[in-house]
Design a protein around this motif. Structure first.
Motif, PDB file in Angstrom:
ATOM      1  N   GLY A 167      29.417  14.441  -4.443  1.00 43.77           N
ATOM      2  CA  GLY A 167      29.181  16.025  -3.863  1.00 43.77           C
ATOM      3  C   GLY A 167      30.379  16.510  -3.205  1.00 43.77           C
ATOM      4  O   GLY A 167      29.754  17.593  -2.253  1.00 43.77           O
ATOM      5  N   VAL A 168      31.264  16.218  -3.445  1.00 39.55           N
ATOM      6  CA  VAL A 168      32.802  16.738  -2.924  1.00 39.55           C
ATOM      7  C   VAL A 168      32.907  18.144  -3.608  1.00 39.55           C
ATOM      8  O   VAL A 168      33.197  18.269  -4.958  1.00 39.55           O
ATOM      9  CB  VAL A 168      33.777  15.853  -2.898  1.00 39.55           C
ATOM     10  CG1 VAL A 168      34.942  16.615  -2.336  1.00 39.55           C
ATOM     11  CG2 VAL A 168      33.306  14.596  -2.096  1.00 39.55           C
ATOM     12  N   ARG A 169      33.342  19.354  -2.790  1.00 43.86           N
ATOM     13  CA  ARG A 169      33.723  20.569  -3.421  1.00 43.86           C
ATOM     14  C   ARG A 169      35.238  20.513  -3.403  1.00 43.86           C
ATOM     15  O   ARG A 169      35.625  20.144  -2.239  1.00 43.86           O
ATOM     16  CB  ARG A 169      33.207  21.657  -2.892  1.00 43.86           C
ATOM     17  CG  ARG A 169      31.617  21.855  -3.230  1.00 43.86           C
ATOM     18  CD  ARG A 169      30.969  23.053  -2.720  1.00 43.86           C
ATOM     19  NE  ARG A 169      31.417  23.150  -1.487  1.00 43.86           N
ATOM     20  CZ  ARG A 169      31.222  24.615  -0.743  1.00 43.86           C
ATOM     21  NH1 ARG A 169      31.089  25.670  -1.560  1.00 43.86           N
ATOM     22  NH2 ARG A 169      31.615  24.705   0.711  1.00 43.86           N
ATOM     23  N   VAL A 170      35.812  20.634  -4.486  1.00 41.64           N
ATOM     24  CA  VAL A 170      37.706  20.677  -4.300  1.00 41.64           C
ATOM     25  C   VAL A 170      37.939  22.352  -4.445  1.00 41.64           C
ATOM     26  O   VAL A 170      37.731  23.086  -5.270  1.00 41.64           O
ATOM     27  CB  VAL A 170      38.037  20.263  -5.458  1.00 41.64           C
ATOM     28  CG1 VAL A 170      39.568  20.123  -5.419  1.00 41.64           C
ATOM     29  CG2 VAL A 170      37.781  18.440  -5.600  1.00 41.64           C
ATOM     30  N   LEU A 171      38.513  22.661  -3.358  1.00 42.69           N
ATOM     31  CA  LEU A 171      38.750  23.868  -2.823  1.00 42.69           C
ATOM     32  C   LEU A 171      40.479  24.085  -2.862  1.00 42.69           C
ATOM     33  O   LEU A 171      40.884  23.302  -2.172  1.00 42.69           O
ATOM     34  CB  LEU A 171      38.019  24.821  -2.084  1.00 42.69           C
ATOM     35  CG  LEU A 171      36.434  24.939  -2.382  1.00 42.69           C
ATOM     36  CD1 LEU A 171      35.768  25.275  -1.175  1.00 42.69           C
ATOM     37  CD2 LEU A 171      36.109  25.577  -3.531  1.00 42.69           C
ATOM     38  N   ALA A 196      34.244  13.238  -7.922  1.00 46.81           N
ATOM     39  CA  ALA A 196      34.009  14.381  -6.795  1.00 46.81           C
ATOM     40  C   ALA A 196      32.792  14.858  -7.060  1.00 46.81           C
ATOM     41  O   ALA A 196      31.929  15.100  -6.145  1.00 46.81           O
ATOM     42  CB  ALA A 196      35.237  15.491  -6.863  1.00 46.81           C
ATOM     43  N   ALA A 197      32.319  15.205  -8.299  1.00 46.53           N
ATOM     44  CA  ALA A 197      30.677  15.974  -8.392  1.00 46.53           C
ATOM     45  C   ALA A 197      29.834  14.656  -8.264  1.00 46.53           C
ATOM     46  O   ALA A 197      28.879  15.034  -7.462  1.00 46.53           O
ATOM     47  CB  ALA A 197      30.930  16.319  -9.918  1.00 46.53           C
TER      48      ALA A 197
END
Length: 238
Positions: free
Chosen positions: A228-232, A224-225
Motif C-alpha cells: 500500500g505504498v505510493r511512490v511519488l 510497493a503496491a
C-alpha cells in the motif's frame, strides 16, 4: 531405476541461513519394450515401456501407473490422467492442450522440451522433478505440493501456484511470466537464476524465497503496491 543427486547449498536464505538446494532426479531407465497397446486404459499399469510418437488425445488413463517409462513425442491433448502416478520416468517432447494430471503423483521424473498449455496439476504431488526446456502456458499447480523441483531453461506463462507449497524449488535460466503465488507457502525457493521473473499476484507470499538484487528492483512496484505504498517524486517535482 533412479539414483538421486544431493542438492547444492546456495547463498543466504531465510534468517540468513543457507538455501537448501533441490535434489535433482537422475533417471537411468532399464532396457524398454515398445508399448503395443492401441490406447491408454484407466488404472492401467505400465512398467518398463517406451511410448514413441503416440497420439493419446482425448484418451482416459485416469489412475494409471507409469514406472521406468519413456514417453517421446506423444500428443496429450485433453488426455485424462487424473490420479495417475508417474515414477522414475522421462517425458521428452510431449505436447498438448488441456492435459488433466490433477491429483497425480510425479516422483523422480524428467520433463524435457514439452509444449503444453492449460495443464491441470492442481492437488498433485511433485517430488524430485526436473522440468527442462520447452514452454508451458497456464500451468495449474493450485494446492499442489512441490519438493525438490527444478525449472530449468523453460518458459512458464502465467503459472498458478495458488495455495501450493513449494519446498526446495529452483528456477534456473527460465522465464516466469505472470506467476500467481496467492496463499502459497515457500520454503527454500531459489529464484535468483531465473532469466525473467514476473509475479502478478501473491508477492506478499514470497517469504521463504531468495531473489537477486536486480530482481528486487524489478519487483519493487508490485512490492510497493502490496504494502500500500505510493511512490511519488519530490514535492514540486514534475
Amino acid at each position: 531405476m533412479v539414483r538421486r543427486a544431493a542438492g547444492r547449498a546456495g547463498g543466504p536464505g531465510r534468517a540468513g541461513g543457507p538455501v537448501k538446494g533441490a535434489r535433482r532426479p537422475e533417471v537411468r531407465l532399464p532396457p524398454l519394450e515398445p508399448h503395443e497397446g492401441s490406447a491408454l486404459e484407466p488404472d492401467g499399469d505400465y512398467d518398463g515401456l517406451e511410448f514413441r510418437e503416440r497420439d493419446f488425445a482425448g484418451q482416459d488413463g485416469g489412475g494409471a501407473r507409469f514406472m521406468d517409462c519413456a514417453l517421446t513425442g506423444c500428443a496429450l491433448d485433453e488426455t485424462r490422467l487424473h490420479h495417475a502416478r508417474v515414477l522414475d520416468s522421462v517425458l521428452t517432447g510431449v505436447r498438448g492442450v488441456g492435459t488433466d494430471l490433477a491429483e497425480s503423483a510425479l516422483r523422480d521424473v524428467e520433463l524435457v522440451d514439452a509444449r503444453l498449455g492449460g495443464v491441470q496439476l492442481h492437488g498433485s504431488v511433485l517430488e524430485r522433478v526436473l522440468i527442462r526446456g520447452g514452454k508451458i502456458d497456464y500451468l495449474n499447480l493450485r494446492r499442489a505440493r512441490l519438493k525438490d523441483v527444478v525449472f530449468e531453461g523453460c518458459v512458464l506463462v502465467e503459472p498458478d501456484f495458488g495455495g501450493a507449497r513449494l519446498e526446495r524449488v529452483e528456477f534456473v535460466d527460465c522465464v516466469v511470466k505472470g506467476a500467481d503465488l496467492t496463499a502459497a507457502t515457500l520454503v527454500d525457493v531459489d529464484l535468483r537464476r531465473a532469466a525473467e521473473l514476473d509475479v502478478a499476484r501473491g508477492v506478499d507470499r514470497m517469504a521463504g524465497a531468495v531473489i537477486s538484487p536486480a530482481q528486487l528492483l524489478d519487483l519493487a512496484p508490485v512490492l510497493a503496491a502490496a504494502l500500500g505504498v505510493r511512490v511519488l517524486g519530490e514535492v514540486g517535482e514534475i
